[in-house]
Each structure stands twice: as structure tokens, then as C-alpha cells.
Design a protein around this motif. Structure first.
Motif, PDB file in Angstrom:
ATOM      1  N   GLU A  31       0.840  -1.198   0.000  1.00 40.49           N
ATOM      2  CA  GLU A  31       0.000   0.000   0.000  1.00 40.49           C
ATOM      3  C   GLU A  31       0.879   1.254   0.000  1.00 40.49           C
ATOM      4  O   GLU A  31       0.615   2.217  -0.726  1.00 40.49           O
TER       5      GLU A  31
ATOM      6  N   THR B 196      -2.465   5.750  -2.877  1.00 42.60           N
ATOM      7  CA  THR B 196      -3.273   5.842  -4.094  1.00 42.60           C
ATOM      8  C   THR B 196      -3.549   4.480  -4.721  1.00 42.60           C
ATOM      9  O   THR B 196      -4.424   4.353  -5.573  1.00 42.60           O
ATOM     10  N   GLY B 197      -2.762   3.474  -4.334  1.00 41.58           N
ATOM     11  CA  GLY B 197      -2.911   2.155  -4.941  1.00 41.58           C
ATOM     12  C   GLY B 197      -2.190   2.004  -6.258  1.00 41.58           C
ATOM     13  O   GLY B 197      -2.305   0.972  -6.926  1.00 41.58           O
ATOM     14  N   SER B 198      -1.408   3.013  -6.661  1.00 46.09           N
ATOM     15  CA  SER B 198      -0.808   2.994  -7.996  1.00 46.09           C
ATOM     16  C   SER B 198       0.156   1.838  -8.205  1.00 46.09           C
ATOM     17  O   SER B 198       0.204   1.248  -9.295  1.00 46.09           O
TER      18      SER B 198
ATOM     19  N   ASN C 191      -8.963  -2.722  -0.109  1.00 46.89           N
ATOM     20  CA  ASN C 191      -8.406  -1.818  -1.123  1.00 46.89           C
ATOM     21  C   ASN C 191      -7.368  -2.527  -1.982  1.00 46.89           C
ATOM     22  O   ASN C 191      -7.342  -2.371  -3.211  1.00 46.89           O
ATOM     23  N   SER C 192      -6.502  -3.305  -1.346  1.00 47.66           N
ATOM     24  CA  SER C 192      -5.447  -3.999  -2.081  1.00 47.66           C
ATOM     25  C   SER C 192      -6.029  -5.024  -3.044  1.00 47.66           C
ATOM     26  O   SER C 192      -5.560  -5.157  -4.185  1.00 47.66           O
TER      27      SER C 192
ATOM     28  N   GLY D 194       2.350   3.183  -3.231  1.00 43.10           N
ATOM     29  CA  GLY D 194       1.547   4.107  -4.016  1.00 43.10           C
ATOM     30  C   GLY D 194       1.180   5.340  -3.230  1.00 43.10           C
ATOM     31  O   GLY D 194       0.366   6.141  -3.689  1.00 43.10           O
TER      32      GLY D 194
ATOM     33  N   GLU E  84       0.201  -1.157  -6.603  1.00 38.91           N
ATOM     34  CA  GLU E  84      -0.570  -2.392  -6.683  1.00 38.91           C
ATOM     35  C   GLU E  84      -1.319  -2.480  -8.009  1.00 38.91           C
ATOM     36  O   GLU E  84      -1.392  -3.554  -8.624  1.00 38.91           O
ATOM     37  N   GLN E  85      -1.877  -1.389  -8.478  1.00 38.78           N
ATOM     38  CA  GLN E  85      -2.589  -1.385  -9.752  1.00 38.78           C
ATOM     39  C   GLN E  85      -1.653  -1.736 -10.907  1.00 38.78           C
ATOM     40  O   GLN E  85      -2.008  -2.496 -11.813  1.00 38.78           O
TER      41      GLN E  85
ATOM     42  N   ARG F  44      -8.862  -4.874  -4.513  1.00 34.86           N
ATOM     43  CA  ARG F  44      -9.439  -4.123  -5.637  1.00 34.86           C
ATOM     44  C   ARG F  44      -8.336  -3.576  -6.548  1.00 34.86           C
ATOM     45  O   ARG F  44      -8.420  -3.686  -7.782  1.00 34.86           O
ATOM     46  N   HIS F  45      -7.302  -2.992  -5.959  1.00 35.60           N
ATOM     47  CA  HIS F  45      -6.221  -2.419  -6.765  1.00 35.60           C
ATOM     48  C   HIS F  45      -5.502  -3.489  -7.581  1.00 35.60           C
ATOM     49  O   HIS F  45      -5.124  -3.247  -8.732  1.00 35.60           O
TER      50      HIS F  45
END
Length: 347
Positions: A72, A78-80, A129-130, A75, A82-83, A132-133
Motif C-alpha cells: 500500500e 493511491t494504490g498505484s 483496497n489492495s 503508491g 498495486e494497480q 481491488r487495486h
């Protein structure tokens, strides 16, 4: 020259399956002998290029890398990161191990990386969140990124244990935890893997941490196995790095320490060249030789550097080689590994 060597060694390694698998912990977690850390793809090492990062991640899979490490924090909330990883591995998701981390309060950018939050409700929020990302239905390894002094480790292990029972997580990991913390967590739910900095530059885990994880049957994942890039052929003084590159303020790059560490790297390079390998490959092969329960996760944004790193798994060091490394760096590098506010407190 280093690139030519790396490409030659990666081609002669053959099929990706030639990257040996290693067991991490006693719960069935296995991974290729060398993994890939993704932090530098979105932070800490200057500007990055998404296209090159995705090409590196996909090339890693082709070369047999199966452990991909994100967080986490990488990013900045922001999740960037992981995305990015999720997009890169979506076509072979089921063939790889995705590890991510929770444990920080990222609400205030000014305290990024220094404010902790491992409350059970926050762990669950970050996990959702993770998932989803990353675009996945389960996280293979969920690490507590740093020990939270305000939350009992028993509560942390218990919460991740619940997520494992729910099928959202497969394995519990800890990062930068000391022997006592590891024991307490393991008593609540089995810890599969511990991630902590370890390299020829950073040896603190050898005294107390490695003996405990081996006693408990826990695998070990060294991060920064290349000394944040010092154990390569492209190092330069701190003043020559941009302000958004952590090496601009890292203590090991500062005047006085830099010269001592550069001299050590030059001596290691001489040893490596005598074996027809790069200093990077020597550093990774040294780590692999410290035990078959170790899977380092060097970070890179370059497919060529990646091939060089992976080829290190094919390097065999002799007892004489290992002894020479010990002579060059008997206690690790000159300088501390973090600024004081960021230093983990082992216990």
C-alpha cells in the motif's frame, strides 16, 4: 559488459522452470529463488516509466520469477503500485505469488512511512483496497509492513488469520519484526515469511533474527539485497541523485561513508570479474548461499537488469569466495540504513 553477461546467462538458463523453487515457511508457500520488488516502479528512486515497468514485470514471469512484492505504501495511499502490478500479471495471475503490505497511516503525506496503523479495522480496510487495486480475489502473502507499537501483535496475527479463514489471504508475513514479536505472532497464527533488509551491506539479522525464524520454520525474504543499488556498476555520490531519489539522503551515500563503501564494492567487483559474473550477481548469489529458505527480492525497472539478477541463481560460490566476501565486508557497509525517524525498532 554487465548487460551482455546477463543476457548470455539468461539465454543459457533455458526454460523459466530452470529458476529453482524454494520453500518459504512450513505452510506450502513456494517461490522462484529470486523474486522482484516493485517499490522503485512508483517511488523512492526518481522518475519511472510505466511501460518499462510492465515490460520488466512480464519479463520476470518469462524468466521464472514467481514472487512479486508490492505494498500500500508504494503508491502513497493511491494504490498505484498495486494497480501497476495487477495489470502486468493479470494474464498469469494464478501462476505467481503476490505479496502486499499494510501497517501505515497514509492520511498525512508529511508523515509518509513514519506513522503506523495496524488496528484490526484498518487491516481489513487496506486488504479490501489492495484486493481491488490488484484486481484479484486473494492476496497470497499479506505482510505487516512495520510493527505498530500501539497494537498488540497478537491482534494483528489474529486479524490476518481471520482473513485467511475467509479466503481473502493465503499466508501471513511480517516485515522488520524482531525475535520476540515473531514468536508472539507465530503463537497466534503461523507466520510463513519474514521480510527484512539483508545483504552483504546489511547483516544485522544474522545475530538474532535468522536463528529464530529458522527455529520456527519461517521463510526469509531479504529486501534491498543490492544495497539500494550500491551493489551495482552504476553507483554515484549522493549529490548526483535528484531530490526525489532516496539515495540523495541515504547515509551510505554521504561523504566519508560513500568512499568506504565504494572501495568495498570495487573489491567485490574484482572477485566477481574473476568468476566471469557481475558484482550484482555476486551479491545475490551470496544471499542465496546463506540458506535455502531465502528468496531475495531485488527491485529493478529494467528488463536487462532483471535478466542479470535472475541469472545469479545459477551462480555457485565456493567456500573461498564466501570467505573473501567476509574479508571485504566483515560487518556490512559504512553508514546507517535509514534516517532515525524511519528506523525499525526490533523487539
Amino acid at each position: 559488459m554487465a548487460q551482455d553477461k546477463a543476457e548470455h546467462m539468461s539465454h543459457t538458463a533455458g526454460h523459466p522452470a530452470d529458476l529453482p523453487l524454494r520453500d518459504l515457511g512450513g505452510q506450502g508457500l513456494r517461490a522462484g529463488a529470486i523474486g522482484l520488488g516493485t517499490m522503485g516502479m512508483t517511488m523512492a528512486y526518481g522518475p519511472s516509466d510505466e511501460r518499462s515497468s510492465i515490460a520488466t514485470l512480464r519479463r520476470a514471469y518469462e524468466l521464472g520469477v514467481t514472487l512479486f512484492d508490492t505494498a500500500e505504501l508504494y503508491g502513497g495511499g493511491t494504490g498505484s503500485n498495486e494497480q501497476l502490478l495487477g495489470r502486468a500479471v493479470k494474464d498469469f495471475r494464478d501462476d505467481v505469488v503476490i505479496a502486499t503490505k499494510f501497517g501505515f497511516d497514509l492520511s498525512d503525506p508529511a508523515r509518509l512511512g513514519t506513522a503506523f496503523d495496524s488496528r484490526p479495522e484498518h487491516i481489513r480496510e487496506v486488504t479490501e483496497n489492495s484486493l481491488r487495486h490488484l484486481g484479484t480475489d486473494r492476496i497470497d502473502v499479506l505482510y505487516q509492513h512495520r510493527v505498530d507499537p500501539d497494537v498488540p501483535i497478537e491482534d494483528v496475527a489474529g486479524t490476518v488469520g481471520e482473513l485467511i479463514a475467509e479466503g481473502k489471504v493465503r499466508y501471513l508475513g511480517l516485515s522488520e519484526a524482531g525475535p520476540e514479536t515473531v514468536r508472539r505472532a507465530h503463537a497466534v497464527h503461523p507466520v510463513s515469511v519474514l521480510q527484512t533488509e539483508y545483504s552483504v551491506f546489511e547483516r544485522a539479522v544474522e545475530a538474532d533474527v535468522l536463528p529464530v525464524v529458522r527455529e520456527l520454520g519461517i521463510g526469509f525474504v531479504p529486501y534491498s539485497p543490492l544495497g539500494r543499488g550500491f551493489l551495482t556498476d552504476v553507483v554515484k555520490p549522493a549529490a548526483e541523485y535528484p531530490a526525489d531519489d532516496m539515495r540523495a539522503w541515504d547515509d551510505r551515500w554521504q561523504p566519508g561513508n560513500y568512499e568506504k563503501n565504494l572501495a568495498a564494492v570495487r573489491a567485490l567487483t574484482d572477485l566477481a570479474e574473476g568468476k566471469g559474473i557481475t558484482v550484482t550477481q555476486l551479491a545475490l548469489a551470496w544471499l542465496l548461499a546463506q540458506g535455502d529458505d531465502i528468496v531475495p527480492i531485488p527491485g529493478t525497472r529494467s528488463p536487462h537488469r532483471l535478466a542479470e539478477n535472475v541469472a545469479a541463481a545459477q551462480v555457485a560460490l565456493t567456500p573461498q569466495d564466501l570467505a573473501r566476501v567476509g574479508e571485504i565486508l566483515p560487518h556490512g557497509a559504512a553508514g546507517s540504513r535509514y534516517q532515525e525517524a524511519m528506523m525499525p525498532e526490533w523487539r
